[in-house]
Design a protein around this motif. Structure first.
Motif, PDB file in Angstrom:
ATOM      1  N   LEU A  65      -9.254   8.368   5.097  1.00  0.00           N
ATOM      2  CA  LEU A  65      -7.907   7.818   4.947  1.00  0.00           C
ATOM      3  C   LEU A  65      -6.819   8.821   5.313  1.00  0.00           C
ATOM      4  CD1 LEU A  65      -8.445   6.001   1.533  1.00  0.00           C
ATOM      5  CD2 LEU A  65      -8.244   4.915   3.765  1.00  0.00           C
ATOM      6  N   LYS A  66      -7.221  10.034   5.629  1.00  0.00           N
ATOM      7  CA  LYS A  66      -6.273  11.144   5.781  1.00  0.00           C
ATOM      8  C   LYS A  66      -5.167  10.854   6.788  1.00  0.00           C
ATOM      9  CE  LYS A  66      -6.159  16.108   6.749  1.00  0.00           C
ATOM     10  NZ  LYS A  66      -6.982  17.313   7.045  1.00  0.00           N
ATOM     11  N   SER A  67      -5.512  10.198   7.876  1.00  0.00           N
ATOM     12  CA  SER A  67      -4.519   9.983   8.936  1.00  0.00           C
ATOM     13  C   SER A  67      -3.429   8.998   8.511  1.00  0.00           C
ATOM     14  CB  SER A  67      -5.214   9.473  10.197  1.00  0.00           C
ATOM     15  OG  SER A  67      -5.799   8.205   9.959  1.00  0.00           O
ATOM     16  N   ARG A  68      -3.677   8.235   7.432  1.00  0.00           N
ATOM     17  CA  ARG A  68      -2.708   7.214   7.017  1.00  0.00           C
ATOM     18  C   ARG A  68      -2.091   7.502   5.646  1.00  0.00           C
ATOM     19  NH1 ARG A  68      -4.325   2.015   6.131  1.00  0.00           N
ATOM     20  NH2 ARG A  68      -6.535   2.437   5.698  1.00  0.00           N
ATOM     21  N   THR A  69      -2.467   8.615   5.029  1.00  0.00           N
ATOM     22  CA  THR A  69      -2.109   8.852   3.626  1.00  0.00           C
ATOM     23  C   THR A  69      -1.113   9.989   3.474  1.00  0.00           C
ATOM     24  OG1 THR A  69      -4.338   8.152   2.992  1.00  0.00           O
ATOM     25  CG2 THR A  69      -3.038   9.297   1.321  1.00  0.00           C
ATOM     26  N   TRP A  70      -0.193   9.775   2.521  1.00  0.00           N
ATOM     27  CA  TRP A  70       0.747  10.830   2.148  1.00  0.00           C
ATOM     28  C   TRP A  70       0.991  10.717   0.649  1.00  0.00           C
ATOM     29  CZ3 TRP A  70       2.714  15.142   4.002  1.00  0.00           C
ATOM     30  CH2 TRP A  70       3.854  15.692   3.417  1.00  0.00           C
ATOM     31  N   ILE A  71       0.763  11.824  -0.060  1.00  0.00           N
ATOM     32  CA  ILE A  71       1.037  11.868  -1.493  1.00  0.00           C
ATOM     33  C   ILE A  71       2.114  12.912  -1.747  1.00  0.00           C
ATOM     34  CG2 ILE A  71       0.111  12.283  -3.817  1.00  0.00           C
ATOM     35  CD1 ILE A  71      -2.626  11.373  -2.797  1.00  0.00           C
ATOM     36  N   SER A  72       3.132  12.525  -2.469  1.00  0.00           N
ATOM     37  CA  SER A  72       4.240  13.421  -2.775  1.00  0.00           C
ATOM     38  C   SER A  72       4.572  13.336  -4.258  1.00  0.00           C
ATOM     39  CB  SER A  72       5.464  13.038  -1.935  1.00  0.00           C
ATOM     40  OG  SER A  72       5.852  11.701  -2.194  1.00  0.00           O
ATOM     41  N   ARG A  73       5.511  14.173  -4.701  1.00  0.00           N
ATOM     42  CA  ARG A  73       5.863  14.158  -6.112  1.00  0.00           C
ATOM     43  C   ARG A  73       7.354  14.391  -6.311  1.00  0.00           C
ATOM     44  NH1 ARG A  73       3.653  19.884  -8.731  1.00  0.00           N
ATOM     45  NH2 ARG A  73       5.215  21.226  -7.740  1.00  0.00           N
ATOM     46  N   ASP A  74       7.836  13.957  -7.463  1.00  0.00           N
ATOM     47  CA  ASP A  74       9.217  14.216  -7.885  1.00  0.00           C
ATOM     48  C   ASP A  74       9.137  14.796  -9.298  1.00  0.00           C
ATOM     49  OD1 ASP A  74      11.826  14.115  -8.851  1.00  0.00           O
ATOM     50  OD2 ASP A  74      12.304  12.286  -7.752  1.00  0.00           O
ATOM     51  N   THR A  75       9.249  16.092  -9.405  1.00  0.00           N
ATOM     52  CA  THR A  75       9.090  16.721 -10.714  1.00  0.00           C
ATOM     53  C   THR A  75      10.232  16.361 -11.669  1.00  0.00           C
ATOM     54  OG1 THR A  75      10.139  18.730  -9.885  1.00  0.00           O
ATOM     55  CG2 THR A  75       7.726  18.628  -9.809  1.00  0.00           C
ATOM     56  N   SER A  76      11.411  16.041 -11.131  1.00  0.00           N
ATOM     57  CA  SER A  76      12.529  15.684 -12.002  1.00  0.00           C
ATOM     58  C   SER A  76      12.284  14.357 -12.719  1.00  0.00           C
ATOM     59  CB  SER A  76      13.828  15.612 -11.194  1.00  0.00           C
ATOM     60  OG  SER A  76      13.801  14.538 -10.285  1.00  0.00           O
TER      61      SER A  76
END
Length: 123
Positions: A65-76
């Motif tokens: 799935l790597k080519s289609r996946t993005w995981i991000s975060r918002d620590t606030s």
């Protein structure tokens, strides 16, 4: 007590981007040795690990799935987000967020899970 809650649209059209957010309470997502993961369960199939974002913001994705996946975060907001692009009906599944205590922890050993959210890909 750590609690996780998934949120996002339940219906996504083919070729669009699926976006889900996991809101964490009870512990900061910057807590040491926390690996915040996304997992899914397609109908009639087993759990499939999608990827994680770590307490120091490292990311790691399933090769399939790597080519289609993005995981991000918002620590606030103490949240992390999954984006899966170019979805097809094969991406229909119940999507879960969860926490592991190491990069090598298998999903079966994750200690905290959200309740899961159904996402259907259909026109």
């Amino acid at each position: 007590q750590v609690q996780l809650q998934e949120s996002g649209p339940g219906l996504v059209k083919p070729s669009q981007t699926l976006s889900l957010t996991c809101t964490v309470s009870g512990a900061p997502i910057t807590t040491e040795y926390s690996y915040w993961s996304w997992i899914r369960k397609p109908p009639g199939k087993g759990l499939e690990w999608i990827g994680y974002i770590s307490y120091i913001s490292d990311t790691h994705y399933s090769p399939s799935l790597k080519s289609r996946t993005w995981i991000s975060r918002d620590t606030s907001k103490n949240q992390f987000t999954l984006q899966l692009s170019s979805v097809t009906p094969e991406d229909t599944a119940v999507y879960y967020c969860a926490r592991g205590e190491s990069a090598a922890t298998p999903p079966s050993d994750y200690d905290y899970w959200g309740q899961g959210t159904q996402v259907t890909v259909s026109s």
